[in-house]
Design a protein around this motif. Structure first.
Motif, PDB file in Angstrom:
ATOM      1  N   THR A  84      -8.315  -2.549 -10.184  1.00  3.03           N
ATOM      2  CA  THR A  84      -7.120  -1.493 -10.294  1.00  3.03           C
ATOM      3  C   THR A  84      -6.239  -1.611 -11.231  1.00  3.03           C
ATOM      4  O   THR A  84      -6.424  -2.529 -12.074  1.00  3.03           O
ATOM      5  CB  THR A  84      -6.411  -1.767  -8.715  1.00  3.03           C
ATOM      6  N   ILE A 118      -8.380   0.584   0.210  1.00 10.08           N
ATOM      7  CA  ILE A 118      -9.285  -0.021  -0.601  1.00 10.08           C
ATOM      8  C   ILE A 118      -9.368  -1.473  -0.278  1.00 10.08           C
ATOM      9  O   ILE A 118     -10.768  -1.905  -0.032  1.00 10.08           O
ATOM     10  CB  ILE A 118      -8.822  -0.003  -2.119  1.00 10.08           C
ATOM     11  N   GLU A 119      -8.473  -2.251   0.301  1.00 11.04           N
ATOM     12  CA  GLU A 119      -8.882  -3.488   0.851  1.00 11.04           C
ATOM     13  C   GLU A 119      -9.599  -3.357   2.024  1.00 11.04           C
ATOM     14  O   GLU A 119     -10.652  -4.419   2.228  1.00 11.04           O
ATOM     15  CB  GLU A 119      -7.630  -4.170   0.928  1.00 11.04           C
ATOM     16  N   PRO A 131      -1.413   3.721 -11.037  1.00 14.62           N
ATOM     17  CA  PRO A 131      -0.859   2.968  -9.688  1.00 14.62           C
ATOM     18  C   PRO A 131      -1.131   3.241  -8.520  1.00 14.62           C
ATOM     19  O   PRO A 131      -1.349   4.496  -8.390  1.00 14.62           O
ATOM     20  CB  PRO A 131       0.516   2.592 -10.317  1.00 14.62           C
ATOM     21  N   LEU A 132      -1.489   2.614  -7.557  1.00 15.26           N
ATOM     22  CA  LEU A 132      -1.844   2.554  -6.192  1.00 15.26           C
ATOM     23  C   LEU A 132      -0.530   2.501  -5.370  1.00 15.26           C
ATOM     24  O   LEU A 132       0.278   1.565  -5.458  1.00 15.26           O
ATOM     25  CB  LEU A 132      -2.777   1.609  -5.632  1.00 15.26           C
ATOM     26  N   ASP A 133      -0.479   3.481  -4.386  1.00 15.51           N
ATOM     27  CA  ASP A 133       0.812   3.248  -3.496  1.00 15.51           C
ATOM     28  C   ASP A 133      -0.022   2.512  -2.486  1.00 15.51           C
ATOM     29  O   ASP A 133      -1.294   2.129  -2.318  1.00 15.51           O
ATOM     30  CB  ASP A 133       1.280   4.599  -2.939  1.00 15.51           C
ATOM     31  N   ASP A 134       1.166   1.779  -1.536  1.00 14.01           N
ATOM     32  CA  ASP A 134       0.504   1.124  -0.391  1.00 14.01           C
ATOM     33  C   ASP A 134      -0.383   1.415   0.594  1.00 14.01           C
ATOM     34  O   ASP A 134      -1.515   0.783   0.891  1.00 14.01           O
ATOM     35  CB  ASP A 134       1.808   0.656   0.712  1.00 14.01           C
ATOM     36  N   ILE A 150      -9.141   3.653  -9.611  1.00  9.85           N
ATOM     37  CA  ILE A 150      -9.851   2.383  -9.814  1.00  9.85           C
ATOM     38  C   ILE A 150     -10.886   2.565 -10.736  1.00  9.85           C
ATOM     39  O   ILE A 150     -11.354   3.623 -11.224  1.00  9.85           O
ATOM     40  CB  ILE A 150     -10.567   2.042  -8.546  1.00  9.85           C
ATOM     41  N   GLU A 183      -3.537  -3.154 -11.176  1.00 12.04           N
ATOM     42  CA  GLU A 183      -3.277  -4.685 -11.518  1.00 12.04           C
ATOM     43  C   GLU A 183      -4.023  -5.491 -12.242  1.00 12.04           C
ATOM     44  O   GLU A 183      -3.794  -6.547 -12.824  1.00 12.04           O
ATOM     45  CB  GLU A 183      -3.124  -5.049  -9.803  1.00 12.04           C
ATOM     46  N   GLN A 194      -3.729   1.241  -1.491  1.00 11.54           N
ATOM     47  CA  GLN A 194      -4.102  -0.100  -1.667  1.00 11.54           C
ATOM     48  C   GLN A 194      -4.824  -0.686  -0.423  1.00 11.54           C
ATOM     49  O   GLN A 194      -5.744  -1.399  -0.506  1.00 11.54           O
ATOM     50  CB  GLN A 194      -2.979  -0.611  -2.139  1.00 11.54           C
ATOM     51  N   SER A 195      -4.104  -0.238   0.832  1.00  8.93           N
ATOM     52  CA  SER A 195      -4.645  -0.988   1.972  1.00  8.93           C
ATOM     53  C   SER A 195      -6.056  -0.192   2.291  1.00  8.93           C
ATOM     54  O   SER A 195      -6.930  -1.007   2.882  1.00  8.93           O
ATOM     55  CB  SER A 195      -3.625  -0.884   3.022  1.00  8.93           C
TER      56      SER A 195
END
Ligand SMILES: Nc1nc2c(ncn2[C@@H]2O[C@H](COP(=O)(O)OP(=O)(O)OP(=O)(O)O)[C@@H](O)[C@H]2O)c(=O)[nH]1
Ligand SMILES: [Mg+2]
Length: 434
Positions: A281, A301-302, A292-295, A270, A283, A298-299
Motif C-alpha cells: 500500500t 484489505i486486512e 492513500p487508503l481510507d479506514d 495497492i 504506507e 484498509q480494514s
C-alpha cells in the motif's frame, strides 16, 4: 488447429463466473442467485512459466507477441470458458438441462468450481451448513449420464452397424464419441484405461458405463477448485474433501478475494502481485503514485490478508489454471530464427512466440503448427547449442527452443507462430492429440 479451452463447471452460484472474472479480463455477470449465467462467457487467462530469456540473459529484449514477460516470468495466454450451472438431474433436463452440457464439447480440461463454504445447496440456493462433499460426485455423474444416455439411446443400432461393417471397437467408439471431441488416440487410451477387451456386441450396460467412465478421465481431465475459502465454514469442509479425493487435483481458491485485489491494483490503491500474498500500500511504498487508503478499505484489505493470503499463501486462482495446464501436460515451445539472438524471422523481438503444444508433439508437427510452409520446405531443426534434432523427436519442456531450417525462404510471418487463432490470443495452436 484450435485453441486450448479450459471450462469452469459446477452447480449454480459456486462462483464459476467470479472465477472467470478473477483470472481473465472478462466482466461476466455475477449474482447470488442460481442461473445468473445462461450463455457461456469466455476470457483469456495468463499463467506464468519460466521464460528462457532469463537463462540467456535476454530479459531486457524479451518481447512476447501475446501476454507479457516480467523479468523472466512469462505470462502465457489460455482460454477460459464459463458455462451455466448444472444441477442434479441436468442430463435428464433438470435446471437448464442438457443443452449446457453441449457447451463443454469444446473444452480440453474442466475446472470444477465447488462452493466449499456450504452456503449454497445443490441447486445453488442460499442456505447454511450444506455439505459440499457430494457435489464432486454428482457433477461427474451428470456428465457421465449425458454421454452414456446418448450412447444408450442408439446402442442397438450402433452395435448392428459395428458388426455389419466389421469395424474395430476403437473405430466404432470413435465415430460415436467424436462429437465430444474424441480423437482416435483418446478412444484407444480410453479402452486401455477401462480394461475392457470383450467384443463390443457382448457389452452389457455396466460395460458401456465403465468405458464412458474411462472416457471422462481421458477426455475431460478435471481440477477441483474448492472456492469461497474466505468464508467461515470452509475449513472443516476442505478437510473432509481432502481426505476423500486425490489431493493432486484439488486447489483452494477465493475468486472473490482475487477480484477484489485485482480491482484495487487497477485503481492504484495497492500493488498486488498475482499468485502471491504480496500486497503493498501507500504506507509500504510512500514514494509511489499509489492512492492513500481510507479506514474502510484498509480494514477490508486486512481481512482478505488474514482470511486468505496469510492462511493459504495466495488466493489460489492462478494455481487452479496452472494445475489445469499441468494436467493436460501442455508444453510451451519457442520457435526462433536464430539460436544466438533468439529473434524471429523478422529479426523482431526475442522469444516473441510461445506456442502451447500437446504432449508428444514432434518437431515436424511443431513446424507445421508454426507455419505449414515451414513443414512443406522442412530441411531440419536445431536446438540450443546448434544441436540437430530429428523430425520425429518429441518437443519437451527441456527441449523447447527450436530453429527450423527450410529449403527456401519462407514467408516472413512463417517463422513466428500463426496469429490468427480464433480467440485472437494466438496461443495454444495444437497438433493432433496423441
Ligand atoms: N465469499 C465468497 N463469495 C464468492 C466467491 N466466489 C463467488 N462468490 C459469490 O458467489 C455468488 C455466485 O457467484 P457467481 O460467480 O455468479 O456463480 P456462478 O457459479 O457463475 O453461478 P451461475 O451463473 O448461477 O451458475 C456471488 O454472490 C459471488 O459474489 C468467493 O470466493 N468467496
Ligand atoms: Mg455464472
Amino acid at each position: 488447429m484450435k485453441d486450448v479451452v479450459i471450462a469452469c463447471v459446477g452447480k449454480p452460484s459456486a462462483g464459476k463466473s467470479s472465477f472467470l472474472n478473477a483470472v481473465t479480463d472478462a466482466t461476466a455477470k455475477v449474482g447470488n442467485y442460481p442461473f445468473t449465467t445462461i450463455k457461456p462467457n469466455n476470457g483469456i487467462a495468463y499463467f506464468p512459466i519460466e521464460c528462457p530469456c532469463k537463462r540467456f540473459n535476454k530479459t531486457s529484449l524479451c518481447a512476447p507477441r501475446y501476454g507479457r514477460c516480467i523479468e523472466g516470468k512469462r505470462y502465457v495466454p489460455i482460454q477460459i470458458l464459463d458455462v451455466a450451472g448444472l444441477v442434479p438431474g441436468a442430463s435428464e433436463g433438470q435446471g437448464l438441462g442438457n443443452q449446457f452440457l453441449d457447451d463443454l464439447r469444446h473444452a480440453n480440461a474442466l475446472i470444477h468450481v465447488v462452493d466449499v463454504s456450504g452456503t449454497t445447496d445443490a441447486g445453488g440456493k442460499e442456505t447454511v451448513g450444506y455439505d459440499p462433499i457430494g457435489d464432486i460426485e454428482w457433477l461427474r455423474g451428470e456428465i457421465h449420464s449425458w454421454i452414456y444416455g446418448n450412447l444408450h439411446k442408439r446402442w442397438g443400432q450402433i452395435v448392428r452397424r459395428h458388426v455389419a461393417v466389421k469395424a474395430s471397437t476403437a473405430e466404432t467408439l470413435h465415430n460415436q464419441l467424436s462429437g465430444y471431441g474424441a480423437t482416435l488416440s483418446i478412444v484407444q487410451r480410453t479402452l486401455d484405461r477401462s480394461g475392457v477387451k470383450d467384443a463390443m456386441d457382448t457389452w452389457d450396460k455396466e460395460t458401456v458405463k465403465k468405458v464412458v467412465d474411462a472416457f471422462l478421465d481421458e477426455r475431460f481431465p478435471t481440477i477441483i477448485a474448492l472456492n469461497k475459502i474466505d468464508l467461515p465454514d470452509s475449513d472443516k469442509n476442505i478437510a473432509k474433501i481432502m481426505r476423500k479425493y486425490d489431493q493432486n487435483r484439488i486447489v483452494l481458491s477465493s475468486a472473490l478475494a482475487e477480484t477484489f485485489l485485482r480491482k484495487l491494483h487497477k485503481q492504484k490503491f495497492i500493488v498486488y502481485e498475482e499468485g502471491t500474498d504480496n500486497v503493498q500500500t501507500k504506507e509500504d511504498l510512500p514514494d509511489s503514485d499509489l492512492k492513500p487508503l481510507d479506514d474502510k478499505l484498509q480494514s477490508r484489505i486486512e481481512k482478505v490478508q488474514d482470511l486468505v493470503l496469510y492462511r493459504y499463501g495466495s488466493t489460489g486462482v492462478q494455481d487452479v489454471v496452472l494445475k489445469a495446464v499441468d494436467v493436460l501436460g501442455l508444453v510451451p515451445a519457442f520457435p526462433v530464427k536464430s539460436l544466438t539472438t533468439f529473434a524471429n524471422a523478422n529479426g523482431k523481438g526475442v522469444f516473441r512466440d510461445c506456442v502451447l503444444l500437446w504432449p508428444g508433439t514432434t518437431v515436424l508437427e511443431f513446424a507445421d503448427i508454426v507455419h505449414p510452409e515451414i513443414a512443406k520446405h522442412y530441411l531440419g531443426a536445431e536446438t540450443i547449442g546448434n544441436r540437430k534434432i530429428g523430425e520425429d523427436d518429441e518437443i519437451t519442456r527441456e527441449n523447447n527452443i527450436i530453429c527450423f531450417k527450410t529449403s527456401q525462404a519462407t514467408h516472413s510471418s512463417a517463422a513466428g507462430a500463426q496469429s490468427g487463432s480464433s480467440s485472437g490470443s494466438g496461443q495454444a495452436n495444437q497438433a493432433s492429440k496423441k
